[in-house]
Scaffold this active site. Structure first.
Site, short mmCIF file in Angstrom:
data_model
loop_
_atom_site.label_atom_id
_atom_site.label_comp_id
_atom_site.label_asym_id
_atom_site.label_seq_id
_atom_site.Cartn_x
_atom_site.Cartn_y
_atom_site.Cartn_z
N ARG A 243 -12.21 7.46 8.26
CA ARG A 243 -11.91 6.04 8.42
C ARG A 243 -12.93 5.16 7.71
NH1 ARG A 243 -7.86 2.54 8.69
NH2 ARG A 243 -8.31 0.73 9.98
N SER B 135 0.84 -1.19 0.00
CA SER B 135 0.00 0.00 0.00
C SER B 135 0.88 1.26 0.00
CB SER B 135 -0.96 -0.05 1.20
OG SER B 135 -1.94 0.96 1.09
N HIS C 117 -8.34 -4.05 -1.59
CA HIS C 117 -7.02 -3.53 -1.24
C HIS C 117 -6.47 -4.16 0.04
CE1 HIS C 117 -3.68 -0.83 -1.08
NE2 HIS C 117 -4.02 -0.40 0.10
N ASP C 118 -7.34 -4.43 1.00
CA ASP C 118 -6.91 -4.99 2.29
C ASP C 118 -6.52 -6.46 2.22
OD1 ASP C 118 -6.87 -2.91 4.04
OD2 ASP C 118 -8.71 -3.44 5.10
N ASP D 178 -9.21 -4.77 -6.03
CA ASP D 178 -8.69 -3.55 -5.37
C ASP D 178 -9.13 -2.33 -6.18
OD1 ASP D 178 -7.16 -1.50 -4.26
OD2 ASP D 178 -5.35 -2.71 -4.07
#
Lengths: 366, 366
Positions: free
Chosen positions: A214, A145, A345-346, A312
């Site tokens: 967040r 990332s 993405h995670d 992603d």
């Protein structure tokens, strides 16, 4: 609470890319395994925006790290073989010097007086740490990332300083969709009346802005596909809408709220702004007259692993392909791995089976 | 200013799905073309969250409509042949009764006293309008985005009320990614101190919350791919960061700011909250004991066109496939069109060549 962190004093003043400097700055880091006599078994891990240096547990700090399943004796990154270093990013708030720290020159917290931060600065700080540990050549520089961008900045400024490079779910330059998301996250914090141009305190804290930032992060870190299977349209048992007409009602909303609750007070808002903006600024092309492909050719690594994830949306797969192609054009032997993990993405944090296998295979061949 | 809107009085009280009712409510609508003697050439267009009934210009209102290139004499939806109706959604703020209007029972604006609104209510209001215009059977019911869900709610409650159906970039049920986005948009508005539980006024208006909500909307309405080509990493000429350290710097940020600026004061925040929540609530499965596929089978249309866009992250293509499959299973002859427009969810508004061709072809065969 046990703490495995160590601190490394950066050169002072530590000069930064956009003109500022830091006096008496330091990096927090942790290590696992042993540096061998030849000093050629070191792996440096550069992290995403929010993680600390605590990637995995150790005798000194048995609490699970953010990459606990990936890293340790006999694990995918095998600390019986490798000496692994993980640094907290310069400008973060997990031990390394950042906007929440006191500026020794003024005796006051930096806040927005912290100099403009780039990922090049973060990379240079980590480079000093590696040299300070007596390592001239990394066996592998690994970044995911934002840390993947930092790793590219590291190699662009110090070509040939790593034999191998593992580039995970990252980008050679920030693209407009990611910039748009991060800009909106920063705006949410800045528009919170409690942010007060960075002069918040515990009693007046930009909680709402951090929460929106967040949640937006979590939305873009995962994938629609994963959530269809995981949350579908499941409602919460407790319905709070009698008192609050637009209160959370679906599990997905409560999932986001939980993520926000855990994050909001554990990460410094100004630090978030600085690191977020540094990510937008990153463009490896700046190291080769604006040409990304040329910059990628000059990194001087022999072998590389580039991993991207099809779901992603923040760092889409073509960005990983670009990195792989550029490294290959520079003469590196490149393994390009496109994973179909549903977690977006995670995925590198949660789909350890797929990522671990790819990373272990790569490291075994070094 | 010329105005082509007409108003239709809904039944009073107008009873709503979740229990409330509206007294003296009405719908704003516009029409183009002429209803023929057989009353069988009517097309009803149901809109996304924010558009008005002004889909296209006319003699009465020559200003361009939100689907100007699609609709008119000789255009893709040819008003020389078709009598086209576009209704402003119940609960909106563009002429139809919504939270910003005065409740005739109390003499005060509804604000959050507006009853809980569902897309089924919006659909029923439009159904009354169509009946009120003397039309028993629509030649085609067309809906895009939220309007596509409203159209499904229309047919689920009034099966067989349209011979043909055009379903564009929509969903048979709201899925968690879209719910997450909309929930965060609502939260941005609700957390704005000026929202005041819906009791804002022009002087104290939730501008910041609406701005974040709109920007997040625009981010999810378009696509990363489009923006790479359109904005790349182009910087603004004027750099405001000397005065404001985190001010906009990239063109993409200024593009979002422009969208927000145009929207924030032109759409009622409470109306936004109601329509956004109604979208989250939508699940056509509720009309068939929780089974989406069974509900889609019962809509009673003979022919259908279902269009989706590969780059749409808010209403991803599999949701359109599900609608097409369900309609087909119900006996309809279905044209399913997956377009590779780069503009994401908004493509139906901007990629008129691709969408227009598909719609014109479909209508020509009716």
């Amino acid at each position: 609470m046990s703490d495995a962190r160590r601190w490394f004093d950066l050169s002072s003043p530590f000069r930064m890319k956009r003109g500022g400097e830091l006096v008496g700055a330091r990096l927090a880091y942790e290590t696992w395994g042993e540096l061998n006599a030849a000093r050629d078994n070191a792996i440096l891990i550069l992290t995403g925006l929010s993680p600390s240096a605590h990637a995995a547990s150790s005798d000194e700090d048995p609490s699970p790290g953010w990459w606990e399943e990936m890293l340790g004796p006999g694990k995918h990154i095998d600390t019986d073989r490798w000496f692994v270093i993980c640094a907290n990013t310069l400008g973060s708030c997990k031990g390394s010097t950042g906007p929440a720290d006191v500026n020794p020159v003024t005796g006051e917290p930096y806040r927005l007086d912290f100099p403009e931060l780039t990922l090049e600065d973060a990379a240079n700080a980590s480079f000093e740490l590696v040299r300070g540990l007596g390592i001239d050549l990394l066996a592998c520089l690994l970044g995911n990332s934002m840390g993947g961008m930092t790793a590219l900045a590291y190699l662009a400024q110090h070509p040939g300083s790593a034999r191998a490079h593992a580039s995970i779910s990252t980008a050679a330059q920030a693209q407009p969709f990611a910039i748009a998301i991060r800009s909106l996250q920063r705006e949410s914090i800045r528009l919170d009346p409690n942010w007060q141009q960075g002069r918040y305190d515990d009693a007046h804290y930009p909680e709402a802005g951090m929460s929106i930032a967040r949640k937006l992060g979590v939305i873009t870190y995962r994938s629609a596909m994963e959530w269809v299977g995981r949350f579908a349209r499941i409602r919460l048992d407790s319905d709070q809408r009698d008192e609050e007409p637009f209160a959370v009602e679906f599990q997905i909303e409560s999932y986001l709220a939980g993520h926000a609750r855990r994050f909001v007070r554990s990460f410094d808002p100004n630090s978030y702004l600085y690191l977020s903006r540094a990510s937008d600024w990153f463009d490896i092309g700046e190291h080769a007259g604006g040409n990304v492909d040329n910059a990628l050719k000059r990194l001087g690594v022999e072998r590389a692993l580039v991993i991207g994830v099809e779901t992603d949306i923040l760092f889409p797969l073509p960005q990983q392909e670009q990195i792989a192609d550029g490294l290959r054009a520079g003469g590196a032997e490149v393994d390009f791995v496109a994973l179909d993990s549903p977690q977006g993405h995670d995925a590198f944090l949660v789909d350890i089976p797929r990522f671990g296998a790819a990373i272990a295979r790569f490291l075994a061949a070094l």
